[in-house]
Design a protein around this motif. Structure first.
Motif, PDB file in Angstrom:
ATOM      1  N   LEU A   1      12.913  10.649 -20.187  1.00  0.00           N
ATOM      2  CA  LEU A   1      11.788  11.322 -19.926  1.00  0.00           C
ATOM      3  C   LEU A   1      10.088  10.548 -19.863  1.00  0.00           C
ATOM      4  O   LEU A   1       8.901  10.745 -19.332  1.00  0.00           O
ATOM      5  CB  LEU A   1      11.422  12.500 -20.567  1.00  0.00           C
ATOM      6  N   LEU A   2      10.166   9.433 -20.910  1.00  0.00           N
ATOM      7  CA  LEU A   2       9.350   9.139 -20.977  1.00  0.00           C
ATOM      8  C   LEU A   2       8.563   7.999 -19.906  1.00  0.00           C
ATOM      9  O   LEU A   2       7.211   8.208 -19.474  1.00  0.00           O
ATOM     10  CB  LEU A   2       9.192   7.817 -22.609  1.00  0.00           C
TER      11      LEU A   2
ATOM     12  N   LEU B   1       2.839   3.729 -18.368  1.00  0.00           N
ATOM     13  CA  LEU B   1       2.164   3.517 -20.427  1.00  0.00           C
ATOM     14  C   LEU B   1       3.658   3.170 -21.589  1.00  0.00           C
ATOM     15  O   LEU B   1       3.050   2.440 -22.335  1.00  0.00           O
ATOM     16  CB  LEU B   1       1.817   5.123 -20.747  1.00  0.00           C
ATOM     17  N   ALA B   2       4.660   3.384 -20.475  1.00  0.00           N
ATOM     18  CA  ALA B   2       6.265   3.453 -21.537  1.00  0.00           C
ATOM     19  C   ALA B   2       6.135   1.474 -21.723  1.00  0.00           C
ATOM     20  O   ALA B   2       6.570   1.272 -22.407  1.00  0.00           O
ATOM     21  CB  ALA B   2       7.114   3.665 -21.383  1.00  0.00           C
ATOM     22  N   GLU B   3       6.231   1.457 -20.499  1.00  0.00           N
ATOM     23  CA  GLU B   3       6.480  -0.181 -19.822  1.00  0.00           C
ATOM     24  C   GLU B   3       5.397  -0.965 -21.087  1.00  0.00           C
ATOM     25  O   GLU B   3       6.137  -1.964 -21.952  1.00  0.00           O
ATOM     26  CB  GLU B   3       6.004  -0.464 -18.141  1.00  0.00           C
ATOM     27  N   PHE B   4       3.951  -0.606 -20.727  1.00  0.00           N
ATOM     28  CA  PHE B   4       3.200  -0.879 -22.046  1.00  0.00           C
ATOM     29  C   PHE B   4       3.663  -1.509 -23.280  1.00  0.00           C
ATOM     30  O   PHE B   4       3.849  -2.658 -23.930  1.00  0.00           O
ATOM     31  CB  PHE B   4       1.410  -0.818 -21.123  1.00  0.00           C
TER      32      PHE B   4
ATOM     33  N   LYS C   1      15.031   3.401 -31.080  1.00  0.00           N
ATOM     34  CA  LYS C   1      14.208   4.134 -30.231  1.00  0.00           C
ATOM     35  C   LYS C   1      13.943   3.851 -29.447  1.00  0.00           C
ATOM     36  O   LYS C   1      12.328   3.273 -29.366  1.00  0.00           O
ATOM     37  CB  LYS C   1      15.111   5.829 -30.897  1.00  0.00           C
ATOM     38  N   ARG C   2      13.322   4.669 -28.177  1.00  0.00           N
ATOM     39  CA  ARG C   2      11.870   4.685 -27.174  1.00  0.00           C
ATOM     40  C   ARG C   2      11.165   6.799 -27.074  1.00  0.00           C
ATOM     41  O   ARG C   2      12.144   6.561 -25.857  1.00  0.00           O
ATOM     42  CB  ARG C   2      12.875   4.293 -25.827  1.00  0.00           C
TER      43      ARG C   2
END
Length: 113
Positions: free
Chosen positions: A18-19, A26-29, A39-40
């Motif tokens: 979901l991120l 933002l998640a990739e950054f 964990k992510r």
């Protein structure tokens, strides 16, 4: 709390995919910060952004665009963890809504950079 059985109140990202749906840039950054990412989840993403802001040589434009909200997100993460430690799940839930609003702002700011 028992002698062996421990009862916990915790915050978890129930679906880490979901991120990428809610905050793709933002998640990739965040997860490009070279720290161990076991964990992510949301809280892990906030930790990565906070550490990246402090230790990475990000361009000034990104630091300016994201800095205040990264500090706010880190403070909200700590407040959520403290509320859970104090057995205040309702407070933690309200703070999680605030945190998601901050992450939304950061996603928009990052897209504009």
């Amino acid at each position: 709390m028992g002698k062996v059985l421990q009862i916990r109140v915790s915050a978890v990202t129930w679906n880490e995919n979901l991120l990428e749906q809610f905050w793709p840039e933002l998640a990739e950054f965040a997860f490009s910060v070279p720290i161990k990412h076991e964990k992510r989840g949301v809280l892990e993403m906030v930790r990565a952004l906070d550490e990246g802001f402090r230790f990475m040589g990000w361009p000034d434009s990104r630091k300016t665009a994201l800095g205040d909200d990264i500090h706010k997100a880190a403070a909200l993460k700590a407040a959520i963890e403290n509320a859970l430690a104090d057995w205040q799940p309702g407070r933690a839930n309200a703070l999680s809504d605030e945190l998601e609003d901050v992450l939304d702002r950061m996603e928009n700011a990052l897209a504009a950079c």
